[in-house]
Design a protein around this motif. Structure first.
Motif, mmCIF file in Angstrom:
data_model
loop_
_atom_site.group_PDB
_atom_site.id
_atom_site.type_symbol
_atom_site.label_atom_id
_atom_site.label_comp_id
_atom_site.label_asym_id
_atom_site.label_seq_id
_atom_site.Cartn_x
_atom_site.Cartn_y
_atom_site.Cartn_z
ATOM 1 N N ILE A 1 0.840 -1.202 0.000
ATOM 2 C CA ILE A 1 0.000 0.000 0.000
ATOM 3 C C ILE A 1 0.872 1.248 0.000
ATOM 4 C CG2 ILE A 1 -1.666 1.353 1.342
ATOM 5 C CD1 ILE A 1 -2.910 -1.325 2.221
ATOM 6 N N LYS A 2 1.939 1.239 0.788
ATOM 7 C CA LYS A 2 2.852 2.392 0.804
ATOM 8 C C LYS A 2 3.449 2.625 -0.576
ATOM 9 C CE LYS A 2 6.967 4.364 2.991
ATOM 10 N NZ LYS A 2 7.157 5.230 1.886
ATOM 11 N N LYS A 3 3.879 1.557 -1.219
ATOM 12 C CA LYS A 3 4.453 1.679 -2.565
ATOM 13 C C LYS A 3 3.411 2.233 -3.535
ATOM 14 C CE LYS A 3 6.687 -0.987 -6.193
ATOM 15 N NZ LYS A 3 7.123 -2.305 -6.630
ATOM 16 N N TRP A 4 2.185 1.712 -3.473
ATOM 17 C CA TRP A 4 1.108 2.199 -4.346
ATOM 18 C C TRP A 4 0.807 3.665 -4.048
ATOM 19 C CZ3 TRP A 4 -3.648 4.124 -2.870
ATOM 20 C CH2 TRP A 4 -4.534 4.405 -3.910
ATOM 21 N N ASN A 5 0.716 3.998 -2.767
ATOM 22 C CA ASN A 5 0.408 5.363 -2.348
ATOM 23 C C ASN A 5 1.495 6.330 -2.808
ATOM 24 O OD1 ASN A 5 -1.364 7.127 -0.839
ATOM 25 N ND2 ASN A 5 0.290 7.295 0.644
ATOM 26 N N ASP A 6 2.759 5.957 -2.630
ATOM 27 C CA ASP A 6 3.868 6.809 -3.059
ATOM 28 C C ASP A 6 3.841 7.021 -4.564
ATOM 29 O OD1 ASP A 6 4.662 6.948 -0.419
ATOM 30 O OD2 ASP A 6 6.367 5.578 -0.659
ATOM 31 N N SER A 7 3.557 5.967 -5.320
ATOM 32 C CA SER A 7 3.531 6.101 -6.773
ATOM 33 C C SER A 7 2.337 6.949 -7.208
ATOM 34 C CB SER A 7 3.553 4.734 -7.440
ATOM 35 O OG SER A 7 2.327 4.334 -7.925
ATOM 36 N N ALA A 8 1.204 6.824 -6.523
ATOM 37 C CA ALA A 8 0.035 7.646 -6.835
ATOM 38 C C ALA A 8 0.329 9.103 -6.528
ATOM 39 C CB ALA A 8 -1.184 7.162 -6.046
#
Length: 70
Positions: free
Chosen positions: A58-65
């Motif tokens: 989720i952190k990786k997805w959130n950072d990329s978003a």
């Protein structure tokens, strides 16, 4: 993006979530409604992975978003 609530238009975010975690259903996303804890729980349920791995994803997805919004 806020750590506890996913900001922005939920309808737009839902598409990105389904691209990343294709096993999440439309019903799952309706229940989640932007709540990060519920998102983590549904990902764990659908993919059978540990909570710490879910949080990392989720952190990786959130950072990329966040990077795309900048």
């Amino acid at each position: 993006m806020n750590r506890n609530r996913i900001e922005g238009s939920w309808e737009q975010v839902k598409g990105s979530l389904q691209e990343t975690w294709g096993k999440l259903t439309g019903n799952d996303l309706d229940v989640i409604e932007g709540d990060r804890k519920q998102l983590a729980g549904k990902i764990q349920e659908r993919y059978g992975i540990a909570q710490d791995e879910v949080e990392a994803q989720i952190k990786k997805w959130n950072d990329s978003a966040y990077d795309r919004v900048k």
